[in-house]
Design a protein around this motif. Structure first.
Motif, PDB file in Angstrom:
ATOM      1  N   ILE A 209      19.122  11.105 -20.389  1.00  0.00           N
ATOM      2  CA  ILE A 209      19.953  10.264 -19.530  1.00  0.00           C
ATOM      3  C   ILE A 209      20.884  11.147 -18.705  1.00  0.00           C
ATOM      4  CG2 ILE A 209      21.679   8.412 -19.509  1.00  0.00           C
ATOM      5  CD1 ILE A 209      20.467   7.395 -22.115  1.00  0.00           C
ATOM      6  N   PRO A 210      21.063  10.868 -17.421  1.00  0.00           N
ATOM      7  CA  PRO A 210      21.923  11.712 -16.582  1.00  0.00           C
ATOM      8  C   PRO A 210      23.326  11.895 -17.169  1.00  0.00           C
ATOM      9  CG  PRO A 210      20.691  10.181 -15.210  1.00  0.00           C
ATOM     10  CD  PRO A 210      20.426   9.778 -16.634  1.00  0.00           C
ATOM     11  N   LEU A 211      23.886  13.076 -16.947  1.00  0.00           N
ATOM     12  CA  LEU A 211      25.244  13.369 -17.395  1.00  0.00           C
ATOM     13  C   LEU A 211      26.262  13.066 -16.304  1.00  0.00           C
ATOM     14  CD1 LEU A 211      24.819  16.675 -19.439  1.00  0.00           C
ATOM     15  CD2 LEU A 211      24.824  14.320 -20.242  1.00  0.00           C
ATOM     16  N   TRP A 212      25.835  12.452 -15.216  1.00  0.00           N
ATOM     17  CA  TRP A 212      26.775  11.958 -14.214  1.00  0.00           C
ATOM     18  C   TRP A 212      26.509  10.463 -14.005  1.00  0.00           C
ATOM     19  CZ3 TRP A 212      24.978  10.803  -9.003  1.00  0.00           C
ATOM     20  CH2 TRP A 212      23.633  11.141  -8.762  1.00  0.00           C
ATOM     21  N   SER A 213      27.508   9.772 -13.516  1.00  0.00           N
ATOM     22  CA  SER A 213      27.430   8.311 -13.419  1.00  0.00           C
ATOM     23  C   SER A 213      26.624   7.905 -12.195  1.00  0.00           C
ATOM     24  CB  SER A 213      28.845   7.712 -13.350  1.00  0.00           C
ATOM     25  OG  SER A 213      29.533   7.945 -14.560  1.00  0.00           O
ATOM     26  N   VAL A 214      25.323   7.798 -12.377  1.00  0.00           N
ATOM     27  CA  VAL A 214      24.447   7.368 -11.290  1.00  0.00           C
ATOM     28  C   VAL A 214      24.664   5.877 -11.009  1.00  0.00           C
ATOM     29  CG1 VAL A 214      22.062   7.112 -10.527  1.00  0.00           C
ATOM     30  CG2 VAL A 214      22.728   9.116 -11.878  1.00  0.00           C
ATOM     31  N   ALA A 225      30.138  12.171 -21.220  1.00  0.00           N
ATOM     32  CA  ALA A 225      29.688  13.369 -20.506  1.00  0.00           C
ATOM     33  C   ALA A 225      30.847  14.223 -20.021  1.00  0.00           C
ATOM     34  CB  ALA A 225      28.808  12.983 -19.326  1.00  0.00           C
ATOM     35  N   ALA A 226      31.990  13.603 -19.690  1.00  0.00           N
ATOM     36  CA  ALA A 226      33.122  14.361 -19.149  1.00  0.00           C
ATOM     37  C   ALA A 226      33.576  15.461 -20.104  1.00  0.00           C
ATOM     38  CB  ALA A 226      34.283  13.418 -18.839  1.00  0.00           C
ATOM     39  N   VAL A 227      33.479  15.204 -21.407  1.00  0.00           N
ATOM     40  CA  VAL A 227      33.871  16.223 -22.386  1.00  0.00           C
ATOM     41  C   VAL A 227      32.927  17.420 -22.287  1.00  0.00           C
ATOM     42  CG1 VAL A 227      34.296  16.709 -24.815  1.00  0.00           C
ATOM     43  CG2 VAL A 227      34.775  14.429 -23.896  1.00  0.00           C
ATOM     44  N   ALA A 228      31.635  17.154 -22.258  1.00  0.00           N
ATOM     45  CA  ALA A 228      30.652  18.231 -22.152  1.00  0.00           C
ATOM     46  C   ALA A 228      30.832  19.022 -20.865  1.00  0.00           C
ATOM     47  CB  ALA A 228      29.238  17.659 -22.229  1.00  0.00           C
ATOM     48  N   LEU A 229      31.052  18.315 -19.759  1.00  0.00           N
ATOM     49  CA  LEU A 229      31.201  18.988 -18.473  1.00  0.00           C
ATOM     50  C   LEU A 229      32.484  19.821 -18.436  1.00  0.00           C
ATOM     51  CD1 LEU A 229      30.037  16.077 -16.163  1.00  0.00           C
ATOM     52  CD2 LEU A 229      28.742  18.120 -16.812  1.00  0.00           C
TER      53      LEU A 229
END
Length: 314
Positions: A209-214, A225-229
């Motif tokens: 699943i994408p790590l950005w909000s598509v 995802a923000a934590v990982a990024l």
């Protein structure tokens, strides 16, 4: 904003438009996290891009077992995609499969996928899609097949030719609307994995699943995802490869380039253009133009990634 910054912004916007709409694929060079569109796919250019480094391929969303109207022959289009790979003049160093290997996590579907994908003779690094892990039993079965040497729920990393690759599992414990989720244990592991690396190390992250909000209303994004990024901010070149949405999309945020891949099985609608996501029925003659594979080249001396998307109609 300076004139140069404005021009760079226009160039990036034009490059993104090319990536999204060019049916024959686009050859990309990524340097310092910023992509540059070289030209529409040309075999000679792709070979030149890989000459001083190595290439790897991304394949995604095979959905082996799918036989609905959007593509009654998903197994055959997977065979076509693998045939393209077998026909390459030089084999890629390895392949990444970014999930939904199967459509319903049946052992026979995994067996068929392994037989077809394994015909390349190329090492394959897998991460699961939500169709591969549907409950505790299928999660256990997935890990028995693909989890050797991985941590926790199947996340892992490896190094190749100076690039650090990280495979994540964001399809367990899905959140509202089916948003992906990494979880505390995996995020702690990721932070520890990245800690010893130099900020100049090129990073490639791959997950389903994408790590950005598509499009969060369709579950096209990852809740935490923000934590990982945040852990990836200090690196100069980060590329995130995903599947799940069955279409080409790209986004650049600072040092991070996000890139989603086509499926080899069926397309899905563009975000918000239908009541819900799911298999998109198109005229048979247009189907192969919406399916494909992704080729990535890395030049050791300049640390770019050249990303080339190829549809099955090319």
């Amino acid at each position: 904003m300076s004139d140069n910054d404005h021009e760079d912004g226009l160039n990036r916007r034009h490059a993104l438009e090319c990536m999204i709409w060019a049916g024959t694929g686009v050859l990309w060079t990524i340097s310092g996290g910023v992509p540059k569109s070289l030209s529409l796919l040309d075999g000679a250019e792709a070979a030149e891009a890989a000459k001083s480094g190595f290439t790897f391929l991304q394949i995604s969303d095979s959905h082996v077992g799918f036989n609905k109207a959007a593509n009654p022959h998903a197994l055959e289009t997977l065979k076509e995609a693998i045939g393209r790979i077998n026909a390459l003049p030089a084999k890629p160093t390895f392949m990444l499969h970014t999930g939904d290997i199967t459509h319903s996590a049946k052992p026979t579907e995994f067996d068929d996928a392994s037989q077809i994908i394994g015909s390349t003779g190329v090492d394959v690094h897998y991460v699961p899609g939500e169709h591969d892990i549907t409950d505790e039993a299928t999660q256990k079965a997935y890990l028995e097949r693909y989890g050797k040497g991985t941590s926790g729920g199947g996340w892992y990393s490896f190094d190749s030719n100076g690039v650090h690759f990280i495979g994540l599992n964001n399809v367990v414990n899905l959140k509202d609307f089916g948003l992906g989720f990494l979880g505390h244990e995996q995020l702690e592991w990721l932070e520890d994995d990245l800690r010893p690396l130099s900020a100049s190390t090129p990073i490639v992250v791959f997950a389903h699943i994408p790590l950005w909000s598509v499009y969060p209303n369709w579950g096209w994004g990852t809740d935490d995802a923000a934590v990982a990024l945040g852990y990836l901010k200090r690196f100069g070149s980060v590329t995130v490869l995903n599947g799940h949405i069955h279409q080409l999309m790209q986004k650049v945020e600072g040092n991070v380039t996000f890139h989603t891949a086509r499926s080899t099985a069926f397309p899905q609608p563009a975000p918000g253009t239908a009541p819900s996501p799911g298999p998109l029925v198109v005229p048979a003659e247009k189907l192969r133009g919406l399916l494909g594979i992704t080729n990535v080249a890395f030049k050791r001396n300049e640390s770019p990634l050249a990303i080339t998307d190829t549809s099955l109609a090319d």
